[in-house]
Motif scaffolding. Sequence first.
Motif, PDB file in Angstrom:
ATOM      1  N   SER A   1      -5.208  -5.009 -12.465  1.00 40.26           N
ATOM      2  CA  SER A   1      -4.527  -3.726 -12.379  1.00 40.26           C
ATOM      3  C   SER A   1      -5.448  -2.668 -11.753  1.00 40.26           C
ATOM      4  O   SER A   1      -6.648  -2.648 -12.012  1.00 40.26           O
ATOM      5  CB  SER A   1      -4.105  -3.360 -13.809  1.00 40.26           C
ATOM      6  OG  SER A   1      -3.933  -2.007 -13.942  1.00 40.26           O
ATOM      7  N   GLY A   2      -4.880  -1.836 -10.884  1.00 42.61           N
ATOM      8  CA  GLY A   2      -5.650  -0.740 -10.284  1.00 42.61           C
ATOM      9  C   GLY A   2      -6.287  -1.057  -8.934  1.00 42.61           C
ATOM     10  O   GLY A   2      -6.848  -0.169  -8.290  1.00 42.61           O
ATOM     11  N   VAL A   3      -6.190  -2.321  -8.485  1.00 35.39           N
ATOM     12  CA  VAL A   3      -6.850  -2.684  -7.212  1.00 35.39           C
ATOM     13  C   VAL A   3      -6.057  -2.231  -5.988  1.00 35.39           C
ATOM     14  O   VAL A   3      -6.589  -2.199  -4.878  1.00 35.39           O
ATOM     15  CB  VAL A   3      -7.104  -4.216  -7.126  1.00 35.39           C
ATOM     16  CG1 VAL A   3      -8.192  -4.640  -8.102  1.00 35.39           C
ATOM     17  CG2 VAL A   3      -5.825  -5.004  -7.348  1.00 35.39           C
ATOM     18  N   GLY A   4      -4.769  -1.907  -6.184  1.00 37.00           N
ATOM     19  CA  GLY A   4      -3.982  -1.364  -5.071  1.00 37.00           C
ATOM     20  C   GLY A   4      -2.819  -2.237  -4.610  1.00 37.00           C
ATOM     21  O   GLY A   4      -2.306  -2.040  -3.507  1.00 37.00           O
ATOM     22  N   LYS A   5      -2.371  -3.140  -5.462  1.00 40.16           N
ATOM     23  CA  LYS A   5      -1.269  -4.033  -5.067  1.00 40.16           C
ATOM     24  C   LYS A   5       0.001  -3.258  -4.722  1.00 40.16           C
ATOM     25  O   LYS A   5       0.622  -3.493  -3.681  1.00 40.16           O
ATOM     26  CB  LYS A   5      -0.970  -5.052  -6.186  1.00 40.16           C
ATOM     27  CG  LYS A   5      -2.129  -5.953  -6.521  1.00 40.16           C
ATOM     28  CD  LYS A   5      -1.813  -6.908  -7.652  1.00 40.16           C
ATOM     29  CE  LYS A   5      -1.510  -6.239  -8.991  1.00 40.16           C
ATOM     30  NZ  LYS A   5      -2.648  -5.497  -9.569  1.00 40.16           N
ATOM     31  N   SER A   6       0.396  -2.338  -5.601  1.00 33.27           N
ATOM     32  CA  SER A   6       1.622  -1.570  -5.348  1.00 33.27           C
ATOM     33  C   SER A   6       1.468  -0.725  -4.094  1.00 33.27           C
ATOM     34  O   SER A   6       2.396  -0.612  -3.288  1.00 33.27           O
ATOM     35  CB  SER A   6       1.952  -0.653  -6.527  1.00 33.27           C
ATOM     36  OG  SER A   6       1.901  -1.362  -7.724  1.00 33.27           O
ATOM     37  N   SER A   7       0.280  -0.133  -3.910  1.00 34.89           N
ATOM     38  CA  SER A   7       0.045   0.702  -2.730  1.00 34.89           C
ATOM     39  C   SER A   7       0.183  -0.125  -1.455  1.00 34.89           C
ATOM     40  O   SER A   7       0.745   0.348  -0.466  1.00 34.89           O
ATOM     41  CB  SER A   7      -1.349   1.317  -2.782  1.00 34.89           C
ATOM     42  OG  SER A   7      -1.542   2.003  -3.994  1.00 34.89           O
ATOM     43  N   ILE A   8      -0.346  -1.350  -1.458  1.00 36.29           N
ATOM     44  CA  ILE A   8      -0.261  -2.195  -0.269  1.00 36.29           C
ATOM     45  C   ILE A   8       1.192  -2.557   0.020  1.00 36.29           C
ATOM     46  O   ILE A   8       1.661  -2.461   1.150  1.00 36.29           O
ATOM     47  CB  ILE A   8      -1.118  -3.473  -0.429  1.00 36.29           C
ATOM     48  CG1 ILE A   8      -2.601  -3.104  -0.531  1.00 36.29           C
ATOM     49  CG2 ILE A   8      -0.886  -4.443   0.725  1.00 36.29           C
ATOM     50  CD1 ILE A   8      -3.527  -4.284  -0.822  1.00 36.29           C
ATOM     51  N   LEU A   9       1.912  -2.955  -1.041  1.00 37.99           N
ATOM     52  CA  LEU A   9       3.325  -3.309  -0.853  1.00 37.99           C
ATOM     53  C   LEU A   9       4.126  -2.136  -0.316  1.00 37.99           C
ATOM     54  O   LEU A   9       4.929  -2.284   0.605  1.00 37.99           O
ATOM     55  CB  LEU A   9       3.918  -3.799  -2.180  1.00 37.99           C
ATOM     56  CG  LEU A   9       3.722  -5.288  -2.452  1.00 37.99           C
ATOM     57  CD1 LEU A   9       3.884  -5.595  -3.930  1.00 37.99           C
ATOM     58  CD2 LEU A   9       4.724  -6.099  -1.638  1.00 37.99           C
TER      59      LEU A   9
ATOM     60  N   ALA B   1       2.996   0.287   1.423  1.00 40.85           N
ATOM     61  CA  ALA B   1       2.551   0.596   2.778  1.00 40.85           C
ATOM     62  C   ALA B   1       3.187  -0.331   3.805  1.00 40.85           C
ATOM     63  O   ALA B   1       3.553   0.099   4.890  1.00 40.85           O
ATOM     64  CB  ALA B   1       1.030   0.504   2.859  1.00 40.85           C
ATOM     65  N   VAL B   2       3.324  -1.609   3.462  1.00 37.91           N
ATOM     66  CA  VAL B   2       3.884  -2.537   4.445  1.00 37.91           C
ATOM     67  C   VAL B   2       5.404  -2.526   4.445  1.00 37.91           C
ATOM     68  O   VAL B   2       6.040  -3.006   5.371  1.00 37.91           O
ATOM     69  CB  VAL B   2       3.377  -3.991   4.244  1.00 37.91           C
ATOM     70  CG1 VAL B   2       1.893  -4.086   4.551  1.00 37.91           C
ATOM     71  CG2 VAL B   2       3.661  -4.500   2.846  1.00 37.91           C
ATOM     72  N   LYS B   3       6.007  -1.985   3.395  1.00 41.95           N
ATOM     73  CA  LYS B   3       7.472  -1.904   3.326  1.00 41.95           C
ATOM     74  C   LYS B   3       7.837  -0.514   2.842  1.00 41.95           C
ATOM     75  O   LYS B   3       8.097  -0.308   1.646  1.00 41.95           O
ATOM     76  CB  LYS B   3       7.997  -2.985   2.360  1.00 41.95           C
ATOM     77  CG  LYS B   3       9.506  -3.107   2.302  1.00 41.95           C
ATOM     78  CD  LYS B   3      10.065  -3.943   3.420  1.00 41.95           C
ATOM     79  CE  LYS B   3      11.579  -4.093   3.274  1.00 41.95           C
ATOM     80  NZ  LYS B   3      12.157  -4.843   4.405  1.00 41.95           N
TER      81      LYS B   3
END
Length: 294
Positions: free
Chosen positions: A168-176, A178-180
């Motif tokens: 948690s906190g590494v940026g998974k949601s942010s990456i998703l 960003a790409v969509k």
Amino acid sequence: MAEGRIMKALSGFYYVQSDENLYACKGRGLFRKQKVSPLVGDLVVFDKSSDLEGYIQEIKPRKTELSRPPIANVDQAMIVNSVKMPQFSPLLLDRFLVFIESKRIKPLIIINKIDLANDSDLKTIKEFKAIYEKIGYHVLLFSAKEPRDFMTMKSLFNDKITVFAGQSGVGKSSILNAVKPSLTLETAQISKSLGRGRHTTRHVELLEINGGLVADTPGFSVVDFSHISREELGLCFPEIKTFQAHCKFRGCLHDKEPGCAVKQAVANKEMATFRYDHYLAFLEEIQSRKPRYS
Ligand code: GDP
Ligand code: ZN
């Protein structure tokens, strides 16, 4: 009869994509008898009862299966790490790698928040990158704050079913997000500003991105090894898998045995010591777990 793929499951319906159309399908009692229920990602045979609805008759054999998130036929998992906040942890990365390998899914390593790295961080990260690449893994240094990185990320989705994993906190949601951009997953920042914890019960859905399918969920953030036997563990480390063919004893666990080619590889610096140490720690964890009688 038609064939398609389950893209999402919601309120008792399975949404099956077939020839550009989405059919709301019911499963038949069949599945309960077979003790298998349809999963998002499944390829299915279904009966069309109208232009929008149908009944699933058959589930095609699965290539892979995950339970959290519940998705079938995942090809690859993006294991997201961050340079800092939280600090990069090779131990956690190896836990995710072993878990993904044990599910026969291809791992990809993302090291996010590269914008936060100073020269010394960058040096360390590049050393790790070289070690993991030598093992055969694809390693991508990334920043969810740098739009120019998004195309590289997207190109990896083509023709595959992808899930995201990582602490948690590494940026998974942010990456998703960003790409969509049409996706609006709540990031830690947003839930904090709204003064609430992040909602955890979401429905999984597969989204089309760049000719592939991506699960719209930040995936799993914890992994356990309860399904992995001690003999199987070595196979989840590609370099051990290679070296162990030369161990003196078949079934060598590369711990105290004499004539162990894996220990020799570590001594020769052909295998990273920290990877071997993690192997031993996981072996210990597997050997000391209580037997389950369920
Ligand atoms: P998740 O728990 O893995 O889904 O992580 P989030 O996407 O919620 O991100 C956690 C925090 O890190 C948020 O405050 C994001 O804005 C921030 N963040 C995510 N990616 C990056 C990045 O590449 N660079 C920087 N500087 N911050 C990031
Ligand atoms: Zn050995």
